[in-house]
Design a protein around this motif. Structure first.
Motif, PDB file in Angstrom:
ATOM      1  N   PRO A 188      -8.309 -34.588  14.932  1.00 48.96           N
ATOM      2  CA  PRO A 188      -9.000 -33.382  15.388  1.00 48.96           C
ATOM      3  C   PRO A 188     -10.305 -33.175  14.627  1.00 48.96           C
ATOM      4  N   GLY A 189     -11.295 -32.613  15.294  1.00 46.80           N
ATOM      5  CA  GLY A 189     -12.595 -32.343  14.675  1.00 46.80           C
ATOM      6  C   GLY A 189     -13.224 -31.128  15.329  1.00 46.80           C
ATOM      7  N   ALA A 190     -14.543 -31.026  15.208  1.00 47.50           N
ATOM      8  CA  ALA A 190     -15.233 -29.830  15.704  1.00 47.50           C
ATOM      9  C   ALA A 190     -15.190 -29.708  17.223  1.00 47.50           C
ATOM     10  N   ILE A 191     -15.119 -30.822  17.932  1.00 47.16           N
ATOM     11  CA  ILE A 191     -14.982 -30.750  19.399  1.00 47.16           C
ATOM     12  C   ILE A 191     -13.494 -30.599  19.698  1.00 47.16           C
ATOM     13  N   SER A 192     -13.138 -29.456  20.281  1.00 49.07           N
ATOM     14  CA  SER A 192     -11.721 -29.126  20.445  1.00 49.07           C
ATOM     15  C   SER A 192     -11.124 -29.754  21.700  1.00 49.07           C
ATOM     16  N   ARG A 193      -9.807 -29.775  21.712  1.00 46.86           N
ATOM     17  CA  ARG A 193      -9.065 -30.250  22.889  1.00 46.86           C
ATOM     18  C   ARG A 193      -9.480 -29.473  24.141  1.00 46.86           C
ATOM     19  N   GLU A 194      -9.628 -28.148  23.994  1.00 42.45           N
ATOM     20  CA  GLU A 194     -10.005 -27.303  25.144  1.00 42.45           C
ATOM     21  C   GLU A 194     -11.375 -27.706  25.679  1.00 42.45           C
ATOM     22  N   GLN A 195     -12.305 -27.979  24.779  1.00 45.80           N
ATOM     23  CA  GLN A 195     -13.652 -28.399  25.224  1.00 45.80           C
ATOM     24  C   GLN A 195     -13.588 -29.726  25.961  1.00 45.80           C
ATOM     25  N   LEU A 196     -12.764 -30.644  25.475  1.00 43.40           N
ATOM     26  CA  LEU A 196     -12.632 -31.957  26.118  1.00 43.40           C
ATOM     27  C   LEU A 196     -11.986 -31.806  27.492  1.00 43.40           C
ATOM     28  N   GLU A 197     -10.942 -30.984  27.557  1.00 44.60           N
ATOM     29  CA  GLU A 197     -10.244 -30.772  28.830  1.00 44.60           C
ATOM     30  C   GLU A 197     -11.159 -30.109  29.854  1.00 44.60           C
ATOM     31  N   ALA A 198     -12.003 -29.203  29.373  1.00 43.14           N
ATOM     32  CA  ALA A 198     -12.909 -28.501  30.295  1.00 43.14           C
ATOM     33  C   ALA A 198     -13.885 -29.483  30.942  1.00 43.14           C
ATOM     34  N   VAL A 199     -14.358 -30.441  30.175  1.00 41.19           N
ATOM     35  CA  VAL A 199     -15.312 -31.416  30.725  1.00 41.19           C
ATOM     36  C   VAL A 199     -14.601 -32.426  31.625  1.00 41.19           C
ATOM     37  N   GLU A 257     -11.014 -13.814   4.389  1.00 43.12           N
ATOM     38  CA  GLU A 257     -11.881 -13.413   5.507  1.00 43.12           C
ATOM     39  C   GLU A 257     -12.906 -14.479   5.899  1.00 43.12           C
ATOM     40  N   THR A 258     -12.891 -15.637   5.216  1.00 41.17           N
ATOM     41  CA  THR A 258     -13.887 -16.673   5.498  1.00 41.17           C
ATOM     42  C   THR A 258     -13.760 -17.193   6.935  1.00 41.17           C
ATOM     43  N   GLN A 259     -14.890 -17.296   7.621  1.00 41.44           N
ATOM     44  CA  GLN A 259     -14.882 -17.798   9.006  1.00 41.44           C
ATOM     45  C   GLN A 259     -14.580 -19.291   9.028  1.00 41.44           C
ATOM     46  N   SER A 260     -13.901 -19.728  10.088  1.00 42.81           N
ATOM     47  CA  SER A 260     -13.523 -21.139  10.202  1.00 42.81           C
ATOM     48  C   SER A 260     -14.722 -22.073  10.105  1.00 42.81           C
ATOM     49  N   ILE A 261     -15.807 -21.698  10.776  1.00 42.80           N
ATOM     50  CA  ILE A 261     -16.976 -22.581  10.811  1.00 42.80           C
ATOM     51  C   ILE A 261     -17.574 -22.759   9.422  1.00 42.80           C
ATOM     52  N   TYR A 286      -3.384 -21.173   5.517  1.00 42.93           N
ATOM     53  CA  TYR A 286      -3.510 -21.827   6.822  1.00 42.93           C
ATOM     54  C   TYR A 286      -4.566 -21.124   7.655  1.00 42.93           C
ATOM     55  N   PRO A 287      -5.584 -21.860   8.134  1.00 44.72           N
ATOM     56  CA  PRO A 287      -6.547 -21.227   9.041  1.00 44.72           C
ATOM     57  C   PRO A 287      -5.922 -21.079  10.426  1.00 44.72           C
ATOM     58  N   GLU A 288      -6.565 -20.330  11.281  1.00 44.83           N
ATOM     59  CA  GLU A 288      -6.103 -20.172  12.665  1.00 44.83           C
ATOM     60  C   GLU A 288      -5.930 -21.528  13.329  1.00 44.83           C
ATOM     61  N   ALA A 289      -4.876 -21.648  14.132  1.00 44.22           N
ATOM     62  CA  ALA A 289      -4.611 -22.939  14.777  1.00 44.22           C
ATOM     63  C   ALA A 289      -5.326 -23.046  16.122  1.00 44.22           C
ATOM     64  N   THR A 290      -6.598 -22.673  16.138  1.00 44.91           N
ATOM     65  CA  THR A 290      -7.400 -22.825  17.357  1.00 44.91           C
ATOM     66  C   THR A 290      -8.757 -23.401  16.972  1.00 44.91           C
ATOM     67  N   GLY A 291      -9.432 -24.022  17.950  1.00 40.16           N
ATOM     68  CA  GLY A 291     -10.773 -24.561  17.733  1.00 40.16           C
ATOM     69  C   GLY A 291     -10.847 -25.436  16.496  1.00 40.16           C
ATOM     70  N   ILE A 292     -11.889 -25.242  15.706  1.00 38.68           N
ATOM     71  CA  ILE A 292     -12.088 -26.076  14.517  1.00 38.68           C
ATOM     72  C   ILE A 292     -11.044 -25.768  13.444  1.00 38.68           C
ATOM     73  N   GLY A 293     -10.361 -24.618  13.572  1.00 45.33           N
ATOM     74  CA  GLY A 293      -9.279 -24.271  12.643  1.00 45.33           C
ATOM     75  C   GLY A 293      -8.216 -25.364  12.597  1.00 45.33           C
ATOM     76  N   LEU A 294      -7.953 -26.001  13.752  1.00 45.74           N
ATOM     77  CA  LEU A 294      -6.963 -27.083  13.815  1.00 45.74           C
ATOM     78  C   LEU A 294      -7.392 -28.277  12.974  1.00 45.74           C
ATOM     79  N   ALA A 295      -8.689 -28.573  12.990  1.00 49.06           N
ATOM     80  CA  ALA A 295      -9.199 -29.705  12.204  1.00 49.06           C
ATOM     81  C   ALA A 295      -9.113 -29.383  10.716  1.00 49.06           C
ATOM     82  N   ILE A 296      -9.411 -28.134  10.345  1.00 46.69           N
ATOM     83  CA  ILE A 296      -9.328 -27.733   8.932  1.00 46.69           C
ATOM     84  C   ILE A 296      -7.869 -27.838   8.467  1.00 46.69           C
TER      85      ILE A 296
END
Ligand code: TXA
Ligand code: MG
Length: 308
Positions: A188-199, A257-261, A286-296
């Protein structure tokens, strides 16, 4: 000629001579070799201390160069390239039979990416062989996100460091396997599964926890010297107090409170900094398990995994 031009020219000359150049990308710094030179690629493995069965990513200037390396370029690959390149996405495609097994680790597939950094894109424009580049750290350790990190880690083992400033994304690219029936994320990295599926308009499998296909998939990887302990945000204070009561130097990786990005961009610098200051245990939530949070999360879990 400008300093910038001189720097790129030097990098190209070092690559032509079979030398190693550390190159900036948006994700992490890469340890680059002429992708067409068997001996230069072999030196990358030697310097990293990386097992030869772990394949490298070949970085190219644009998607027109895919066919130099892949035996077939699917419409999915072209769609994704158009949507995300230059950018933090690596595509695994069937390799041309003529590709040296040094790059592919003996696999029948090849990893390809167009990195998003002005200096390295210009370098690739002047070096059509392409560059094979893993992250510019010793095998299993924390990836470098500044030129200084590379110099500290690799010293004289790298012939030239092309300084492009701090990496903007900070985590390695999403690795997507397009050689199987269903596209699958291997890292996993900055390009998320959702972004890949959307394309693609189809399902993409999440990281497979099957047999090890990539070194980024090894349980212990991206590891600082300090122990990493992962906790839920509400358990931070008690965990720190408990470790300190045991006489250990424990530090919090990021404030809750640190943002995932921001965490992604700062993660490797912060791990290195805590190692330098002699911290025993790094406490991370544990960061949020969405978007780039999954890669972190993926990198933190591997940093926290028991070392063998
Ligand atoms: O962001 C990145 O990808 C950085 C920058 C420098 O581009 N590079 C990087 O390289 O992280 P490295 O070598 O540290 O990781 C490459 C990943 C590994 O997990 C490797 O196993 C996987 O890509 N890989 C390479 N070729 C593959 C293949 N043919 N099949 C499956 N995985 C492959
Ligand atoms: Mg790496």
């Amino acid at each position: 000629m400008s300093d910038r031009n001189d720097a790129i020219e030097t990098a190209v000359n070092v690559l032509r001579r079979g030398g190693l150049v550390a190159v900036p990308t948006e994700t992490v710094y890469g340890l680059a070799a002429d992708a067409r030179s068997r001996s230069a690629v072999a030196r990358v493995f030697a310097v990293k201390g990386r097992p030869v069965t772990h394949p490298l990513i070949v970085h190219v200037a644009d998607s027109d160069q895919l066919q130099d390396w892949a035996s077939s370029v699917s419409s999915e690959a072209l769609l994704l390239a158009a949507a995300f390149w230059p950018g933090p996405l690596t595509l695994i495609l069937p390799a041309r039979a003529s590709i040296d097994s040094g790059v592919t680790g003996g696999l029948s597939t090849i990893a390809l990416r167009v990195p998003h950094h002005p200096l390295t894109l210009e370098l690739l424009g002047r070096f059509p062989n392409g560059i094979a580049a893993p992250s510019a750290n010793r095998f299993g350790r924390v990836s470098p996100t500044t030129a200084e990190h590379v110099r500290r880690d690799l010293g004289e083992d790298v012939d030239y460091v092309l300084d492009g400033g701090p990496c903007t994304v900070g985590l390695e690219s999403t690795v997507l396997d397009l050689s199987a029936d269903v596209p699958a994320i291997l890292r996993p990295g900055a390009i998320s599964r959702e972004q890949l599926e959307a394309v693609l308009g189809t399902t993409v499998h999440a990281t497979a926890h099957g047999p090890v296909k990539s070194p980024g998939q090894l349980p212990s990887h991206y590891a600082p010297r300090a122990k990493v302990q992962l906790v839920r945000p509400e358990a931070i204070a008690a965990t720190l107090a408990d470790l300190q009561a045991q006489g250990l130097r424990a530090e919090l990786l990021f404030e809750p409170e640190t943002q995932s990005i921001v965490m992604a961009k700062e993660l490797y610098s912060r791990l290195r900094q805590l190692d330098r200051t002699g911290c025993d245990v790094i406490v991370a939530f544990y960061p949020e398990a969405t978007g780039i949070g999954l890669a972190i999360r993926d990198r933190l879990e591997r940093a926290a995994a028991p070392r063998s």
